[in-house]
Design a protein around this motif. Sequence first.
Motif, PDB file in Angstrom:
ATOM      1  N   VAL A 124      71.378 -70.588  14.630  1.00 45.60           N
ATOM      2  CA  VAL A 124      71.362 -71.670  13.643  1.00 45.60           C
ATOM      3  C   VAL A 124      71.906 -71.186  12.300  1.00 45.60           C
ATOM      4  O   VAL A 124      72.664 -71.906  11.637  1.00 45.60           O
ATOM      5  CB  VAL A 124      69.937 -72.238  13.504  1.00 45.60           C
ATOM      6  N   SER A 125      71.566 -69.977  11.890  1.00 44.49           N
ATOM      7  CA  SER A 125      72.091 -69.454  10.626  1.00 44.49           C
ATOM      8  C   SER A 125      73.616 -69.417  10.633  1.00 44.49           C
ATOM      9  O   SER A 125      74.266 -69.798   9.641  1.00 44.49           O
ATOM     10  CB  SER A 125      71.537 -68.046  10.358  1.00 44.49           C
ATOM     11  N   VAL A 126      74.201 -68.965  11.734  1.00 44.25           N
ATOM     12  CA  VAL A 126      75.664 -68.896  11.813  1.00 44.25           C
ATOM     13  C   VAL A 126      76.263 -70.301  11.900  1.00 44.25           C
ATOM     14  O   VAL A 126      77.238 -70.622  11.206  1.00 44.25           O
ATOM     15  CB  VAL A 126      76.097 -68.029  13.006  1.00 44.25           C
ATOM     16  N   ALA A 127      75.673 -71.154  12.743  1.00 46.09           N
ATOM     17  CA  ALA A 127      76.226 -72.496  12.933  1.00 46.09           C
ATOM     18  C   ALA A 127      76.173 -73.324  11.660  1.00 46.09           C
ATOM     19  O   ALA A 127      77.152 -74.001  11.300  1.00 46.09           O
ATOM     20  CB  ALA A 127      75.471 -73.205  14.049  1.00 46.09           C
ATOM     21  N   LEU A 128      75.043 -73.294  10.958  1.00 45.34           N
ATOM     22  CA  LEU A 128      74.919 -74.130   9.771  1.00 45.34           C
ATOM     23  C   LEU A 128      75.681 -73.567   8.586  1.00 45.34           C
ATOM     24  O   LEU A 128      76.124 -74.321   7.715  1.00 45.34           O
ATOM     25  CB  LEU A 128      73.442 -74.334   9.425  1.00 45.34           C
ATOM     26  N   THR A 129      75.874 -72.255   8.548  1.00 45.54           N
ATOM     27  CA  THR A 129      76.750 -71.691   7.532  1.00 45.54           C
ATOM     28  C   THR A 129      78.183 -72.175   7.747  1.00 45.54           C
ATOM     29  O   THR A 129      78.877 -72.571   6.800  1.00 45.54           O
ATOM     30  CB  THR A 129      76.680 -70.159   7.563  1.00 45.54           C
ATOM     31  N   ALA A 130      78.621 -72.172   9.002  1.00 43.45           N
ATOM     32  CA  ALA A 130      79.948 -72.720   9.313  1.00 43.45           C
ATOM     33  C   ALA A 130      79.997 -74.213   9.000  1.00 43.45           C
ATOM     34  O   ALA A 130      80.987 -74.713   8.455  1.00 43.45           O
ATOM     35  CB  ALA A 130      80.289 -72.468  10.779  1.00 43.45           C
ATOM     36  N   ALA A 131      78.914 -74.935   9.329  1.00 45.81           N
ATOM     37  CA  ALA A 131      78.886 -76.378   9.087  1.00 45.81           C
ATOM     38  C   ALA A 131      79.016 -76.704   7.612  1.00 45.81           C
ATOM     39  O   ALA A 131      79.711 -77.645   7.221  1.00 45.81           O
ATOM     40  CB  ALA A 131      77.589 -76.964   9.644  1.00 45.81           C
ATOM     41  N   ARG A 132      78.351 -75.918   6.766  1.00 42.83           N
ATOM     42  CA  ARG A 132      78.487 -76.133   5.325  1.00 42.83           C
ATOM     43  C   ARG A 132      79.937 -75.929   4.902  1.00 42.83           C
ATOM     44  O   ARG A 132      80.488 -76.717   4.125  1.00 42.83           O
ATOM     45  CB  ARG A 132      77.571 -75.185   4.554  1.00 42.83           C
ATOM     46  N   GLY A 133      80.577 -74.872   5.418  1.00 41.31           N
ATOM     47  CA  GLY A 133      81.976 -74.627   5.086  1.00 41.31           C
ATOM     48  C   GLY A 133      82.908 -75.715   5.581  1.00 41.31           C
ATOM     49  O   GLY A 133      83.980 -75.945   5.005  1.00 41.31           O
ATOM     50  N   LEU A 134      82.498 -76.414   6.634  1.00 42.53           N
ATOM     51  CA  LEU A 134      83.302 -77.503   7.187  1.00 42.53           C
ATOM     52  C   LEU A 134      83.026 -78.834   6.507  1.00 42.53           C
ATOM     53  O   LEU A 134      83.668 -79.838   6.826  1.00 42.53           O
ATOM     54  CB  LEU A 134      83.040 -77.629   8.690  1.00 42.53           C
ATOM     55  N   GLY A 135      82.071 -78.863   5.601  1.00 43.51           N
ATOM     56  CA  GLY A 135      81.833 -80.061   4.806  1.00 43.51           C
ATOM     57  C   GLY A 135      80.775 -81.012   5.324  1.00 43.51           C
ATOM     58  O   GLY A 135      80.657 -82.136   4.828  1.00 43.51           O
ATOM     59  N   PHE A 136      79.974 -80.621   6.290  1.00 40.50           N
ATOM     60  CA  PHE A 136      78.937 -81.502   6.810  1.00 40.50           C
ATOM     61  C   PHE A 136      77.776 -81.622   5.826  1.00 40.50           C
ATOM     62  O   PHE A 136      77.437 -80.663   5.122  1.00 40.50           O
ATOM     63  CB  PHE A 136      78.416 -80.971   8.154  1.00 40.50           C
ATOM     64  N   SER A 137      77.138 -82.794   5.815  1.00 35.38           N
ATOM     65  CA  SER A 137      76.069 -83.054   4.853  1.00 35.38           C
ATOM     66  C   SER A 137      74.713 -83.322   5.500  1.00 35.38           C
ATOM     67  O   SER A 137      73.731 -83.569   4.805  1.00 35.38           O
ATOM     68  CB  SER A 137      76.442 -84.255   3.971  1.00 35.38           C
ATOM     69  N   ARG A 138      74.649 -83.286   6.831  1.00 37.21           N
ATOM     70  CA  ARG A 138      73.373 -83.419   7.538  1.00 37.21           C
ATOM     71  C   ARG A 138      73.404 -82.500   8.753  1.00 37.21           C
ATOM     72  O   ARG A 138      74.455 -82.303   9.372  1.00 37.21           O
ATOM     73  CB  ARG A 138      73.120 -84.870   7.969  1.00 37.21           C
ATOM     74  N   PHE A 139      72.241 -81.944   9.103  1.00 36.71           N
ATOM     75  CA  PHE A 139      72.146 -80.993  10.217  1.00 36.71           C
ATOM     76  C   PHE A 139      71.322 -81.603  11.350  1.00 36.71           C
ATOM     77  O   PHE A 139      70.328 -82.294  11.107  1.00 36.71           O
ATOM     78  CB  PHE A 139      71.488 -79.694   9.762  1.00 36.71           C
TER      79      PHE A 139
END
Length: 434
Positions: free
Chosen positions: A133-148
Amino acid sequence: MPSTLDATSATTSDAPAQASPARALVCRGCGKEYPLAAQHACYECFGPLEVAYDQAALARVTRAQIEAGPHSIWRYAALLPAGQDPASRVTLDPGLTPLVSAPRLAEELGLRGPLWVKDDSANPTHSFKDRVVSVALTAARGLGFSRFACASTGNLANSVAAHAARAGVPSIVFIPGDLEPGKVVTTAVYGGDLVAIEGSYDDVNRLCSELVETDEFEDTAFVNVNVRPYYAEGSKTLGYEVAEQLGWRLPEQVVIPMASGELLTKVDKAFSELVEIGLVEAPANGWRVFGAQSAGCNPIAVALHNGVSEITPVKPVGIAKSLNIGDPAAGLYALEAVRRSGGWMDYASDDEIRDAIQLLARTTGVFAETAGGVTVAVLKKLVESGKLDPDAETVVFNTGEGLKTIDAVAEQVGPTYRIKPSLRGARDAGLLGG
């Protein structure tokens, strides 16, 4: 709107940004490459995507660089697709969990070589899912997502909700309606949205795969759907840690629980990467990978036993709910890793799982959830069947905390004595002799 992941991470200081070693997403089936975006399936053959790396960048990583890093998975940031800049991370800082020497367990099972338990129950939400989750959500933030978000059998739900809470980001997680109460509470407590589905995990996952295509969820990162390639890479840190904790060498044998099969494939990938870039040497005869499933959900192991390369989905039953994925996404790749390495797979009944939880606890002091019971029960079977070399160094993986699945053994354990609060009561119970 989510876009592509930058090859470098912005920093908050005047130091130059450290580049990510990730260069593309590549199809595991046909090999077609795609940009580092929120995509998990190949448009050509519909095969799963994984992260491909610049091998020259990986080769520049040194042991000293890793050892000087933080006491978390981020010491391996130079080997991961995202998180090179600390300010960019969405994380609970998991990792560097204990590698427990288990000589008493080895003796009971008839193992003569060193036996270790990699105990990932020591992570912040008490399972290995904090890594992915730490890796996935760090990537998600970089991709511009605003909800997890996620589809989960429990541990992943805990981790996504906790990560989102710390980051101040809304979350919505989807679980089967019959999940263990402990895992429901330890998700709901973080305050995000929790959706219980009347169905199995495979039903939950199917719904999430449909939701991710809707307009209402276009800004939502489902860690194990649209950002799955990055999520899966977090599992590699388990392999990296084992090698580092063993003094920069690889064990000859590993026994790993399987749900989707991805954890097994990524630990194997981590070992291969470490050898390829020169951080470790492979054992003289290589390493062998063994997989563990429950008898209530064993489609990968059954395929291996039947000598086939097609996995027939099943409807999961049994107490090992964290492993209950009846249609495993990485099952074929787990089969390939086990066959290539000369390993094996087996499965355990509910009673064998309960017994193994208690065996592990009384010989190592590690209280595992049901998935850990599956792994130890299968280790026992592998020794008894001669599939596993009793003289080789072996690492088994406990992926979660026993307090999450306490109902599994609640009827098997309890007070040894019940006495009145007096010396006579203690004497009558035999605690003070005759």
